[in-house]
Design a protein around this motif. Structure first.
Motif, PDB file in Angstrom:
ATOM      1  N   ALA A   1       4.415 -13.289  -1.243  1.00  0.00           N
ATOM      2  CA  ALA A   1       5.209 -12.157  -1.735  1.00  0.00           C
ATOM      3  C   ALA A   1       6.603 -12.173  -1.117  1.00  0.00           C
ATOM      4  O   ALA A   1       7.602 -11.939  -1.812  1.00  0.00           O
ATOM      5  CB  ALA A   1       4.491 -10.841  -1.441  1.00  0.00           C
ATOM      6  N   MET A   2       6.699 -12.460   0.174  1.00  0.00           N
ATOM      7  CA  MET A   2       8.001 -12.517   0.841  1.00  0.00           C
ATOM      8  C   MET A   2       8.837 -13.658   0.259  1.00  0.00           C
ATOM      9  O   MET A   2      10.031 -13.487  -0.019  1.00  0.00           O
ATOM     10  CB  MET A   2       7.827 -12.709   2.346  1.00  0.00           C
ATOM     11  CG  MET A   2       9.132 -12.774   3.114  1.00  0.00           C
ATOM     12  SD  MET A   2      10.066 -11.237   3.134  1.00  0.00           S
ATOM     13  CE  MET A   2       9.223 -10.374   4.452  1.00  0.00           C
TER      14      MET A   2
ATOM     15  N   HIS B   1       5.411 -20.911  -5.618  1.00  0.00           N
ATOM     16  CA  HIS B   1       5.666 -20.850  -4.179  1.00  0.00           C
ATOM     17  C   HIS B   1       4.581 -21.480  -3.302  1.00  0.00           C
ATOM     18  O   HIS B   1       4.762 -21.562  -2.087  1.00  0.00           O
ATOM     19  CB  HIS B   1       5.869 -19.395  -3.755  1.00  0.00           C
ATOM     20  CG  HIS B   1       6.943 -18.697  -4.517  1.00  0.00           C
ATOM     21  ND1 HIS B   1       8.267 -19.108  -4.520  1.00  0.00           N
ATOM     22  CD2 HIS B   1       6.902 -17.622  -5.334  1.00  0.00           C
ATOM     23  CE1 HIS B   1       8.976 -18.301  -5.274  1.00  0.00           C
ATOM     24  NE2 HIS B   1       8.174 -17.396  -5.791  1.00  0.00           N
ATOM     25  N   THR B   2       3.466 -21.895  -3.882  1.00  0.00           N
ATOM     26  CA  THR B   2       2.393 -22.464  -3.071  1.00  0.00           C
ATOM     27  C   THR B   2       1.487 -23.359  -3.914  1.00  0.00           C
ATOM     28  O   THR B   2       1.436 -23.216  -5.138  1.00  0.00           O
ATOM     29  CB  THR B   2       1.537 -21.361  -2.407  1.00  0.00           C
ATOM     30  OG1 THR B   2       0.581 -21.962  -1.519  1.00  0.00           O
ATOM     31  CG2 THR B   2       0.794 -20.513  -3.430  1.00  0.00           C
TER      32      THR B   2
ATOM     33  N   TYR C   1      -2.530  -7.302  -3.855  1.00  0.00           N
ATOM     34  CA  TYR C   1      -1.918  -6.001  -3.588  1.00  0.00           C
ATOM     35  C   TYR C   1      -0.518  -5.893  -4.176  1.00  0.00           C
ATOM     36  O   TYR C   1      -0.054  -4.811  -4.484  1.00  0.00           O
ATOM     37  CB  TYR C   1      -1.851  -5.740  -2.088  1.00  0.00           C
ATOM     38  CG  TYR C   1      -3.196  -5.492  -1.473  1.00  0.00           C
ATOM     39  CD1 TYR C   1      -3.855  -4.286  -1.685  1.00  0.00           C
ATOM     40  CD2 TYR C   1      -3.826  -6.458  -0.702  1.00  0.00           C
ATOM     41  CE1 TYR C   1      -5.099  -4.047  -1.134  1.00  0.00           C
ATOM     42  CE2 TYR C   1      -5.067  -6.228  -0.140  1.00  0.00           C
ATOM     43  CZ  TYR C   1      -5.709  -5.019  -0.364  1.00  0.00           C
ATOM     44  OH  TYR C   1      -6.941  -4.790   0.180  1.00  0.00           O
ATOM     45  N   PHE C   2       0.147  -7.027  -4.330  1.00  0.00           N
ATOM     46  CA  PHE C   2       1.509  -7.032  -4.861  1.00  0.00           C
ATOM     47  C   PHE C   2       1.534  -7.332  -6.354  1.00  0.00           C
ATOM     48  O   PHE C   2       2.586  -7.420  -6.959  1.00  0.00           O
ATOM     49  CB  PHE C   2       2.372  -8.060  -4.110  1.00  0.00           C
ATOM     50  CG  PHE C   2       2.479  -7.762  -2.651  1.00  0.00           C
ATOM     51  CD1 PHE C   2       3.331  -6.768  -2.191  1.00  0.00           C
ATOM     52  CD2 PHE C   2       1.722  -8.459  -1.729  1.00  0.00           C
ATOM     53  CE1 PHE C   2       3.433  -6.479  -0.842  1.00  0.00           C
ATOM     54  CE2 PHE C   2       1.810  -8.185  -0.372  1.00  0.00           C
ATOM     55  CZ  PHE C   2       2.666  -7.191   0.073  1.00  0.00           C
TER      56      PHE C   2
ATOM     57  N   GLY D   1      -5.164 -11.871  -3.245  1.00  0.00           N
ATOM     58  CA  GLY D   1      -6.028 -10.693  -3.223  1.00  0.00           C
ATOM     59  C   GLY D   1      -7.220 -10.859  -2.316  1.00  0.00           C
ATOM     60  O   GLY D   1      -7.943  -9.902  -2.052  1.00  0.00           O
ATOM     61  N   ARG D   2      -7.435 -12.067  -1.810  1.00  0.00           N
ATOM     62  CA  ARG D   2      -8.556 -12.333  -0.908  1.00  0.00           C
ATOM     63  C   ARG D   2      -8.087 -12.753   0.482  1.00  0.00           C
ATOM     64  O   ARG D   2      -8.861 -12.785   1.418  1.00  0.00           O
ATOM     65  CB  ARG D   2      -9.457 -13.424  -1.487  1.00  0.00           C
ATOM     66  CG  ARG D   2     -10.057 -13.053  -2.810  1.00  0.00           C
ATOM     67  CD  ARG D   2     -10.896 -14.196  -3.369  1.00  0.00           C
ATOM     68  NE  ARG D   2     -11.214 -14.009  -4.760  1.00  0.00           N
ATOM     69  CZ  ARG D   2     -12.236 -13.303  -5.202  1.00  0.00           C
ATOM     70  NH1 ARG D   2     -13.040 -12.699  -4.375  1.00  0.00           N
ATOM     71  NH2 ARG D   2     -12.452 -13.200  -6.495  1.00  0.00           N
ATOM     72  N   ASN D   3      -6.811 -13.101   0.594  1.00  0.00           N
ATOM     73  CA  ASN D   3      -6.239 -13.542   1.860  1.00  0.00           C
ATOM     74  C   ASN D   3      -4.912 -12.799   2.042  1.00  0.00           C
ATOM     75  O   ASN D   3      -3.877 -13.207   1.514  1.00  0.00           O
ATOM     76  CB  ASN D   3      -6.032 -15.060   1.826  1.00  0.00           C
ATOM     77  CG  ASN D   3      -5.496 -15.606   3.126  1.00  0.00           C
ATOM     78  OD1 ASN D   3      -4.683 -14.980   3.808  1.00  0.00           O
ATOM     79  ND2 ASN D   3      -5.949 -16.803   3.487  1.00  0.00           N
ATOM     80  N   ALA D   4      -4.963 -11.685   2.787  1.00  0.00           N
ATOM     81  CA  ALA D   4      -3.809 -10.792   2.894  1.00  0.00           C
ATOM     82  C   ALA D   4      -2.591 -11.469   3.531  1.00  0.00           C
ATOM     83  O   ALA D   4      -1.461 -11.266   3.068  1.00  0.00           O
ATOM     84  CB  ALA D   4      -4.186  -9.543   3.683  1.00  0.00           C
ATOM     85  N   SER D   5      -2.794 -12.282   4.548  1.00  0.00           N
ATOM     86  CA  SER D   5      -1.634 -12.909   5.200  1.00  0.00           C
ATOM     87  C   SER D   5      -0.983 -13.934   4.287  1.00  0.00           C
ATOM     88  O   SER D   5       0.248 -14.023   4.218  1.00  0.00           O
ATOM     89  CB  SER D   5      -2.017 -13.530   6.542  1.00  0.00           C
ATOM     90  OG  SER D   5      -2.959 -14.556   6.377  1.00  0.00           O
ATOM     91  N   LEU D   6      -1.772 -14.708   3.547  1.00  0.00           N
ATOM     92  CA  LEU D   6      -1.216 -15.669   2.598  1.00  0.00           C
ATOM     93  C   LEU D   6      -0.495 -14.930   1.471  1.00  0.00           C
ATOM     94  O   LEU D   6       0.615 -15.310   1.078  1.00  0.00           O
ATOM     95  CB  LEU D   6      -2.317 -16.564   2.029  1.00  0.00           C
ATOM     96  CG  LEU D   6      -1.877 -17.570   0.969  1.00  0.00           C
ATOM     97  CD1 LEU D   6      -0.835 -18.547   1.527  1.00  0.00           C
ATOM     98  CD2 LEU D   6      -3.089 -18.322   0.421  1.00  0.00           C
TER      99      LEU D   6
END
Length: 143
Positions: free
Chosen positions: A78-79, A59-60, A48-49, A68-73
């Motif tokens: 993104a943060m 960052h990971t 989404y971002f 795009g498949r795991n919104a919370s991750l």
């Protein structure tokens, strides 16, 4: 909150700062307007971002395919990326306004720091700031 203010201002509480960051990320997400986050964009970005793989891997260690498949991750990454961009803008001697952060989000930190920004990126940043400002006004922030 005016776009000319520091994103992470000394006068903000941690909760206010997080709220500001989340509204800026929401504005970026809205401007990106991704209908199918798991499908890659023209530069291979996902989610989404519209994160690029290099930003994701910075960052990971999670597989980029999860973007795009795991919104919370994706929100967590993104943060983290937004905060990294903000620190980089400060390190370049600039103020991390929502406009500059949107420029860096779209064109990259190096291009933003060196002030080599393509015209479409300026349009993108202006749209992000307009959405961000509208969100702040809607929430009664900045008046």
């Amino acid at each position: 909150m005016a776009a000319s203010l520091l994103l992470l201002s000394a006068g903000q509480s941690r909760a206010d700062t997080i709220g500001t960051e989340l509204r800026l990320l929401s504005a970026i997400r809205e401007v990106e307007a991704v209908k199918k986050p798991a499908l890659p964009g023209p530069a291979g970005e996902l989610g989404y971002f519209r994160l690029r793989e290099t930003a994701w891997r910075q960052h990971t260690t999670q597989p980029f395919a999860r973007c795009g498949r795991n919104a919370s991750l994706e929100l967590e990454i993104a943060m983290t990326h937004l905060r990294w961009l903000s620190r980089g803008i400060v390190a370049a001697g600039q103020v991390p306004t929502p406009y500059r952060i949107a420029l860096a989000w779209n064109a990259g930190l190096e291009a933003t720091s060196l002030r080599r920004i393509p015209a479409p990126t300026h349009d993108y940043a202006a749209r992000v700031v307009n959405v961000f400002t509208a969100m702040n006004e809607s929430a009664g922030i900045g008046h």
